[in-house]
Design an enzyme around this catalytic site. Structure first.
Site, PDB file in Angstrom:
ATOM      1  N   ASP A  67       0.825  -1.211   0.000  1.00 24.55           N
ATOM      2  CA  ASP A  67       0.000   0.000   0.000  1.00 24.55           C
ATOM      3  C   ASP A  67       0.857   1.258   0.000  1.00 24.55           C
ATOM      4  O   ASP A  67       2.069   1.193   0.204  1.00 24.55           O
ATOM      5  CB  ASP A  67      -0.960  -0.011   1.204  1.00 24.55           C
ATOM      6  CG  ASP A  67      -0.274  -0.439   2.508  1.00 24.55           C
ATOM      7  OD1 ASP A  67       0.972  -0.398   2.574  1.00 24.55           O
ATOM      8  OD2 ASP A  67      -0.986  -0.800   3.454  1.00 24.55           O
ATOM      9  N   ASN A 136      -6.970  -2.530  14.476  1.00 25.63           N
ATOM     10  CA  ASN A 136      -8.407  -2.685  14.181  1.00 25.63           C
ATOM     11  C   ASN A 136      -8.671  -3.883  13.265  1.00 25.63           C
ATOM     12  O   ASN A 136      -9.773  -4.056  12.762  1.00 25.63           O
ATOM     13  CB  ASN A 136      -8.961  -1.397  13.560  1.00 25.63           C
ATOM     14  CG  ASN A 136      -8.327  -1.088  12.203  1.00 25.63           C
ATOM     15  OD1 ASN A 136      -7.434  -1.808  11.747  1.00 25.63           O
ATOM     16  ND2 ASN A 136      -8.786  -0.031  11.563  1.00 25.63           N
ATOM     17  N   HIS A 138      -7.126  -4.448  10.344  1.00 22.77           N
ATOM     18  CA  HIS A 138      -6.926  -4.223   8.911  1.00 22.77           C
ATOM     19  C   HIS A 138      -5.692  -4.972   8.417  1.00 22.77           C
ATOM     20  O   HIS A 138      -4.786  -5.297   9.175  1.00 22.77           O
ATOM     21  CB  HIS A 138      -6.890  -2.728   8.570  1.00 22.77           C
ATOM     22  CG  HIS A 138      -5.612  -2.017   8.912  1.00 22.77           C
ATOM     23  ND1 HIS A 138      -5.525  -0.649   8.948  1.00 22.77           N
ATOM     24  CD2 HIS A 138      -4.363  -2.455   9.219  1.00 22.77           C
ATOM     25  CE1 HIS A 138      -4.290  -0.306   9.247  1.00 22.77           C
ATOM     26  NE2 HIS A 138      -3.567  -1.367   9.437  1.00 22.77           N
ATOM     27  N   GLU A 143      -9.581  -1.609   5.483  1.00 22.92           N
ATOM     28  CA  GLU A 143     -10.112  -1.235   6.789  1.00 22.92           C
ATOM     29  C   GLU A 143     -11.435  -1.959   7.055  1.00 22.92           C
ATOM     30  O   GLU A 143     -12.150  -2.319   6.116  1.00 22.92           O
ATOM     31  CB  GLU A 143     -10.357   0.283   6.830  1.00 22.92           C
ATOM     32  CG  GLU A 143      -9.126   1.135   6.562  1.00 22.92           C
ATOM     33  CD  GLU A 143      -8.217   1.240   7.778  1.00 22.92           C
ATOM     34  OE1 GLU A 143      -8.316   0.398   8.693  1.00 22.92           O
ATOM     35  OE2 GLU A 143      -7.389   2.171   7.806  1.00 22.92           O
TER      36      GLU A 143
HETATM   37  P1  PGA Z   1       2.249  -1.744  12.958  1.00 27.36           P
HETATM   38  O1  PGA Z   1       1.145  -1.605  11.815  1.00 27.36           O
HETATM   39  O2  PGA Z   1       3.194  -2.789  12.486  1.00 27.36           O
HETATM   40  O3  PGA Z   1       2.908  -0.376  13.000  1.00 27.36           O
HETATM   41  O4  PGA Z   1       1.550  -2.095  14.203  1.00 27.36           O
HETATM   42  C1  PGA Z   1       0.614  -2.761  11.295  1.00 27.36           C
HETATM   43  C2  PGA Z   1      -0.431  -2.433  10.252  1.00 27.36           C
HETATM   44  O5  PGA Z   1      -1.096  -1.385  10.382  1.00 27.36           O
HETATM   45  O6  PGA Z   1      -0.621  -3.231   9.338  1.00 27.36           O
END
Ligand code: PGA
Length: 268
Positions: A67, A136, A138, A143
């Site tokens: 992404d 969350n 995702h 999302e």
């Molecule tokens: P993080 O993010 O590794 O900074 O916890 C993970 C993500 O949002 O996929």
């Protein structure tokens, strides 16, 4: 899902890097899907070390990142392209033409998503997709929502995700773009093999729901239950809400999947 639990985030990073190095050594040409975020940085540092030690070569690998922020050029200090350069690409022998990225500054973002989807197909698909997981649930920037888009697409970021990425924009969440481009869950599920990395107590609840909860667009990671070859590399804190979780073991365990039972015990 095969679940591999380790005592510490550092042990997870070493194991993930070893898994990638094994994939690089097993085939003459490997197509990797790569995430950004705090979670994979330890594995990326170890891969740089393995490269310096002559143990891992990316010379014949290709990469596709999951992404990128919309409206942010690749050279922007907050872009995921810049993040990958700093944490991985600058320290390995991956040829620049083999690096594939969504261009958040493309004039026509929908066409950019189509281009990316076609480029993945032209590369023969992704052999090994590494993933983090948002707090969350995702995956990439897919999302939680009433419906998910299967292919690479534009996405409106959740406020929690914008806050989680504030560090890339000088600690100011209001400067994090509202939109991004992301592989879709269908793009991700087409990968031959998937390795998801989760560390820290903050991820324990979504890890438990991902493994044992119902498949739901409200937790995009739960769709990984539908894939045949998913390995979950977790530390004890992230595994603490799984049945028997938190105990590091040598042998991979399998998630039951599909159960609507509540967690068997609470984490820390
Ligand atoms: P993080 O993010 O590794 O900074 O916890 C993970 C993500 O949002 O996929």
């Amino acid at each position: 899902m095969d679940i591999r639990t380790f005592d510490t985030p550092e042990a997870v990073s070493l194991a993930v890097a070893a898994r990638v190095a094994e994939a690089l050594g097993a085939r003459s040409r490997v197509v990797l899907g790569l995430p950004t975020g705090r979670t994979p940085t330890g594995a990326y540092a170890e891969l740089r070390r393995l490269h310096r030690a002559g143990v891992a070569s990316f010379a014949r690998a290709m990469t596709f990142n999951l992404d990128e922020f919309a409206g942010v050029p690749p050279s922007h200090p907050g872009s995921f392209r810049t993040f990958m350069e700093a944490h991985l690409f600058s320290g390995i022998d991956l040829p620049a033409p083999h690096i594939h990225f969504l261009d958040g500054a493309a004039g026509d973002l929908d066409a950019e998503c189509e281009r990316y989807e076609a480029a993945i197909a032209a590369a023969g698909g992704i052999d090994l997709q590494l993933l983090g997981i948002g707090s969350n649930g995702h995956i990439g920037f897919n999302e939680p929502a009433e419906a998910l888009v299967a292919r690479t697409h534009r996405v409106r970021l959740a406020e929690s995700t914008r806050r989680d990425n504030a560090a890339l924009f000088g600690g100011d969440a209001s400067r994090v773009p509202h939109e991004a481009l992301s592989m879709g869950m269908g793009t991700i599920l087409k990968a031959a093999e998937i390795v998801l990395i989760a560390t820290g107590a903050r991820k324990a609840r979504c890890v438990e729901r991902m493994v044992n909860g119902p498949v739901s667009t409200q937790l995009p990671a739960s769709f990984l239950q539908l894939h045949r070859r998913v390995e979950l590399f977790v530390d004890a804190a992230a595994a603490s809400r799984l049945p028997g979780g938190g105990a590091a073991g040598e042998e991979p365990r399998s998630g039951s999947g599909g159960s609507k039972d509540p967690p068997l015990r609470d984490g820390p």
